[in-house]
Design an enzyme around this catalytic site. Structure first.
Site, PDB file in Angstrom:
ATOM      1  N   GLY A 250       0.798  -1.222   0.000  1.00 54.94           N
ATOM      2  CA  GLY A 250       0.000   0.000   0.000  1.00 54.94           C
ATOM      3  C   GLY A 250       0.829   1.269   0.000  1.00 54.94           C
TER       4      GLY A 250
ATOM      5  N   ASP B 175       2.742   2.437   2.332  1.00 54.44           N
ATOM      6  CA  ASP B 175       4.077   2.166   2.864  1.00 54.44           C
ATOM      7  C   ASP B 175       5.026   1.708   1.755  1.00 54.44           C
ATOM      8  OD1 ASP B 175       6.062   1.847   4.815  1.00 54.44           O
ATOM      9  OD2 ASP B 175       5.371  -0.143   5.397  1.00 54.44           O
TER      10      ASP B 175
END
Length: 164
Positions: free
Chosen positions: A31, A33
């Site tokens: 995602g 991150d």
């Protein structure tokens, strides 16, 4: 503090700091991150390892370099994972308030935020939008703009509606 909604890629925001929805280990992931680590390069991971050898607790925040991102800093927050039984809304609110505290320590005036925990961590999207707005409306901060960045059009429209 002005709160704005933007549709786009958080890694391309021209801001002082980008908030990363990290996992507690702070070693990259999926995602937002993963996108931040990929776009920012190895310098972010190296700084995470150096500054946070044991990671961060859920609800906490810390900063690193932004590497190759257009921002100066990445403020990492660890949101609650509903799928793992972390349902305390206070932890989600803490992510945003701690991110603003870190931004103030850094002198960041424009900060881009994702919707923390709204992806694979399973927080309901309506509350994932309401939580930061609640924090932003009552925050005592020197941050001038909190930018909520939505990757897709439907989420962007939900944020715009919530902003009124």
């Amino acid at each position: 503090m002005e709160v704005t909604a933007v549709q786009g890629d958080i890694t391309r925001q021209q801001v002082d700091a980008v908030v990363n929805a990290a996992n507690h280990r702070m070693r990259g992931g999926g995602g937002v991150d993963g996108a931040i680590h990929r776009a920012g390069g190895r310098a972010i991971l190296d700084d995470c390892i150096r500054r946070f050898p044991d990671g961060l607790a859920t609800g906490d925040a810390g900063w690193t370099t932004a590497g190759d991102l257009p921002a100066a800093w990445v403020i990492h927050v660890v949101g609650p994972n509903r799928h793992a039984g972390q349902t305390d809304r206070g932890l989600l609110l803490s992510c945003y308030s701690r991110a603003l505290e870190v931004a103030d320590e850094l002198g960041a005036r424009i900060v881009a935020f994702p919707l923390v925990s709204a992806g694979v961590y399973g927080w309901p999207k309506d509350d994932a939008i309401a939580a930061p707005l609640e924090v932003f409306r009552s925050a005592m901060t020197a941050v001038e703009e909190a930018r909520l960045v939505a990757f897709d059009a439907p989420t962007y429209e939900l944020i715009r509606e919530a902003l009124g």
